[in-house]
Design a protein around this motif. Structure first.
Motif, PDB file in Angstrom:
ATOM      1  N   PHE A  88       2.618   6.647   4.101  1.00 46.95           N
ATOM      2  CA  PHE A  88       2.593   8.102   4.297  1.00 46.95           C
ATOM      3  C   PHE A  88       2.456   8.402   5.781  1.00 46.95           C
ATOM      4  CE2 PHE A  88      -1.610   6.602   3.996  1.00 46.95           C
ATOM      5  CZ  PHE A  88      -2.494   7.527   4.518  1.00 46.95           C
ATOM      6  N   HIS A 143       8.407   5.973  -9.908  1.00 50.58           N
ATOM      7  CA  HIS A 143       8.085   7.138  -9.089  1.00 50.58           C
ATOM      8  C   HIS A 143       8.710   7.024  -7.707  1.00 50.58           C
ATOM      9  CE1 HIS A 143       5.893  10.278  -7.002  1.00 50.58           C
ATOM     10  NE2 HIS A 143       5.409   9.382  -6.157  1.00 50.58           N
ATOM     11  N   VAL A 144       8.533   5.858  -7.056  1.00 51.07           N
ATOM     12  CA  VAL A 144       9.101   5.660  -5.726  1.00 51.07           C
ATOM     13  C   VAL A 144      10.619   5.735  -5.777  1.00 51.07           C
ATOM     14  CG1 VAL A 144       9.364   4.004  -3.828  1.00 51.07           C
ATOM     15  CG2 VAL A 144       7.127   4.330  -4.899  1.00 51.07           C
ATOM     16  N   VAL A 168       4.415  -1.190  -2.964  1.00 51.79           N
ATOM     17  CA  VAL A 168       4.239   0.174  -2.439  1.00 51.79           C
ATOM     18  C   VAL A 168       4.089   1.122  -3.621  1.00 51.79           C
ATOM     19  CG1 VAL A 168       5.305   2.045  -1.109  1.00 51.79           C
ATOM     20  CG2 VAL A 168       5.551  -0.330  -0.352  1.00 51.79           C
ATOM     21  N   GLN A 169       2.885   1.689  -3.775  1.00 57.02           N
ATOM     22  CA  GLN A 169       2.624   2.565  -4.927  1.00 57.02           C
ATOM     23  C   GLN A 169       3.257   3.947  -4.767  1.00 57.02           C
ATOM     24  OE1 GLN A 169       0.206   1.310  -2.925  1.00 57.02           O
ATOM     25  NE2 GLN A 169      -1.237   0.072  -4.125  1.00 57.02           N
ATOM     26  N   ASP A 170       3.374   4.394  -3.511  1.00 55.62           N
ATOM     27  CA  ASP A 170       3.880   5.747  -3.267  1.00 55.62           C
ATOM     28  C   ASP A 170       4.440   5.801  -1.854  1.00 55.62           C
ATOM     29  OD1 ASP A 170       4.455   8.423  -3.679  1.00 55.62           O
ATOM     30  OD2 ASP A 170       2.471   9.095  -3.041  1.00 55.62           O
ATOM     31  N   ILE A 171       5.426   6.664  -1.637  1.00 54.03           N
ATOM     32  CA  ILE A 171       5.979   6.856  -0.302  1.00 54.03           C
ATOM     33  C   ILE A 171       6.126   8.352  -0.063  1.00 54.03           C
ATOM     34  CG2 ILE A 171       8.368   6.586  -1.110  1.00 54.03           C
ATOM     35  CD1 ILE A 171       8.904   5.241   1.661  1.00 54.03           C
ATOM     36  N   GLU A 172       5.624   8.823   1.055  1.00 55.37           N
ATOM     37  CA  GLU A 172       5.535  10.246   1.341  1.00 55.37           C
ATOM     38  C   GLU A 172       6.725  10.694   2.195  1.00 55.37           C
ATOM     39  OE1 GLU A 172       3.956  13.298   4.307  1.00 55.37           O
ATOM     40  OE2 GLU A 172       4.349  11.178   4.630  1.00 55.37           O
ATOM     41  N   GLY A 198       0.817  -1.208   0.000  1.00 58.85           N
ATOM     42  CA  GLY A 198       0.000   0.000   0.000  1.00 58.85           C
ATOM     43  C   GLY A 198       0.850   1.257   0.000  1.00 58.85           C
ATOM     44  N   ARG A 199       0.180   2.380   0.022  1.00 61.23           N
ATOM     45  CA  ARG A 199       0.862   3.673   0.085  1.00 61.23           C
ATOM     46  C   ARG A 199       1.375   3.896   1.508  1.00 61.23           C
ATOM     47  NH1 ARG A 199      -0.953   9.238   0.829  1.00 61.23           N
ATOM     48  NH2 ARG A 199       0.456  10.645  -0.303  1.00 61.23           N
TER      49      ARG A 199
END
Length: 567
Positions: free
Chosen positions: A462, A525-526, A492-496, A459-460
């Motif tokens: 954040f 992107h990540v 992991v689609q995104d990491i903040e 998952g994302r």
């Protein structure tokens, strides 16, 4: 070939009208007549649920149907009103129009329906069609089951022939029990007979228009047996004319708008669900924002001529589709039949026993209660089963309109819980392959490597869940004491930024303990975000890998080299 994925432009004229084929007309006519036999009796019954005169149900099955047919995107959707919307309307009027006199109710109906329509139109302009996805299926199942129970017990007094002031569900239930000794035999017999007829038709002749047959039987029985003189309440006078214009009240609008928002949400949710459920593979899926506009216009137009709030219904749409409907011409036929009923058959409908309508409502409301669905949810996920029970209890204990709020809050809490609590898996390798999978009791043979800990968060990541992920990883490291921790980021689609900072701090702490951190499987992107962060600088390209197979091979190679040097 399916066209589900093909977006459509907004069109003032529906596509089915511009591409209509003559061969469809026969199917649409049959479906329209069949659908009318179901929609008209049920619409009258739903009006009684809302505490409104029976003719309001007829008005709701006329003009709103026409407006939706000319503006909606579903070819089979049947739009009038539903049990859920009817009970929500009743709950709103109980709070806002306690006097319950006919004139006030008709003004309130026009106001509420117009507000519901306005809310849907504004939502369409703001492109809020995605909001329907925020009520999860388990929560909707629980909510509808609660609605079904409330409706059934609301109609039981009409079959028993008893009267008492209605308040909360629990108090109404107690009042029913206390008044059972006052039960009148005649309406009870009528109600039981109609219920038996409906169940028998559903069981043995499922394609027959059961509501029409039941209503006809009730009217014929009332006339031949003179039921009114035997203590059976009848529907009574129905105006034999088109509805007159009813102006909405601005003063009432101030009291009704919160309830209108809840009804609008439920109207759209049911409409889009029914439309999607009965779309053929060669048809475009209903467009959410266009459906908001179409149902909004249907409600605003209906409000002007006395209709109650409405939307698409699953059961009536099923009848329309199964009867062979090809386009919304079938619904225009249904609307025409409703108009004929209003102008010609009103005196006949006046002979209908109230117990007959109550029986129709009970039989079709029981369908909202689906114990098997609850069981299916429980077998799959206990958490979602809890959400369904909470939504069910919310309707029963605090009321239907507040139950909508509970349902939305429960759905959002469930979503927040899932987002804030992402899983972190410990991975092993399937023997003889390059397949890495989460450790389970079913696969004790999977390979694990001394000094190496393979982890896969999902998952994302954040600010809301970074700490939770860290708390799951820390005990795993403390327990195994590895030399290298490999974090597989492929899921992991995104990491903040907050999560990156926390991961960088964790890397420093573990490095002091002589534990290395490696990252693998990052999407572009990540990877880009990580490389531009302090974590990426600390790791360097030497500790970031394309996949787990390469990382494990690197670790095993280094271990062999270190072992050779030690010897």
């Amino acid at each position: 070939m399916s066209t589900h994925a093909t977006p459509q432009r907004f069109r003032a004229i529906p596509d089915w009208l511009t591409s209509y084929q003559k061969k469809w007309l026969r199917f649409d006519l049959i479906a329209g007549f069949t659908s009318a036999a179901v929609v008209i009796p049920k619409a009258m019954a739903y009006a009684t649920i809302a505490g409104l005169p029976i003719q309001v149900g007829l008005y709701t099955a006329f003009l709103p149907v026409v407006i939706y047919a000319l503006t909606g995107t579903s070819r089979a959707l049947s739009v009038s009103t539903t049990t859920t919307i009817a009970i929500l309307t009743a709950a709103e009027f109980e709070e806002s129009i306690p006097s319950g006199d006919a004139a006030s109710l008709l003004t309130a109906t026009a106001t509420l329906t117009a507000l519901v329509g306005a809310a849907l139109i504004i939502a369409s302009i703001l492109r809020l069609g995605f909001v329907a996805n925020f009520i999860s299926e388990p929560v909707l199942i629980g909510f509808k089951a609660g609605i079904g129970v409330v409706i059934v017990f609301d109609q039981i007094p009409k079959i028993l022939g008893i009267h008492f002031g209605k308040t909360t569900f629990v108090k109404n239930l107690i009042a029913i029990v206390r008044n059972i000794p006052e039960t009148k035999a005649a309406p009870l017999i009528v109600g039981i007979c109609i219920i038996a007829v409906l169940i028998a038709i559903k069981r043995f002749v499922p394609k027959a228009p059961a509501p029409l047959i039941a209503v006809t039987a009730g009217i014929v029985g009332s006339y031949l047996l003179n039921l009114h003189d035997r203590g059976v309440e009848l529907v009574g006078h129905i105006p034999q004319s088109l509805p007159s214009f009813t102006a909405p009240s601005l003063a009432l609008a101030e009291r009704l708008w919160p309830g209108a928002l809840g009804i609008a949400l439920m109207s759209f949710t049911e409409t889009i669900a029914a439309g999607r459920a009965f779309t053929n593979t060669d048809e475009q899926l209903p467009q959410a924002n266009r459906e908001l506009l179409a149902t909004g216009l249907a409600n605003v137009g209906g409000a002007i001529f006395g209709a109650m709030p409405g939307g698409g219904g699953t059961s009536q749409t099923a009848v329309n589709r199964l009867a062979g409907a090809r386009t919304q011409v079938s619904e225009l036929v249904t609307a025409a039949m409703t108009l004929v009923t209003i102008l010609l058959f009103a005196p006949v409908l006046a002979l209908m026993p109230q117990a007959t309508l109550a029986a129709v409502v009970i039989v079709y409301s029981v369908g909202l209660i689906e114990p098997l669905e609850f069981g299916a949810i429980l077998r799959v996920r206990r958490t979602e089963f809890t959400w369904a029970l909470i939504a069910f209890a919310g309707v029963i204990l605090i009321g239907t309109l507040k139950g909508i709020v509970v349902a939305i809050i429960v759905s959002l809490v469930a979503l927040a819980y899932q987002v804030a609590n992402p899983p972190v898996h410990v991975l092993g390798r399937k023997p003889g392959t390059n397949v890495f999978r989460p450790r389970t009791k079913e696969h004790p043979e999977d390979e694990f490597f001394a000094g190496l800990l393979l982890l896969r968060p999902e998952g994302r990541i954040f600010f809301a869940n970074a700490q939770q992920v860290a708390q799951k990883i820390k005990p795993l490291i403390d327990d195994i004491q590895p030399k290298v921790v490999v974090v597989d980021m492929s899921a992991v689609q995104d990491i903040e930024y907050t999560a990156l900072k926390m991961l960088a701090e964790a890397e420093v702490r573990q490095r002091r303990r002589s534990i290395k951190l490696w990252l693998v499987g990052m999407n572009p992107h990540v990877l880009d975000v990580v490389q531009r962060s302090p974590l990426g600088i600390a790791l360097g390209r030497d500790r970031m890998f394309f996949n787990l197979e390469i990382a494990v091979a690197r670790y095993l190679g280094e271990s062999l080299t270190a072992g050779a040097r030690a010897s």
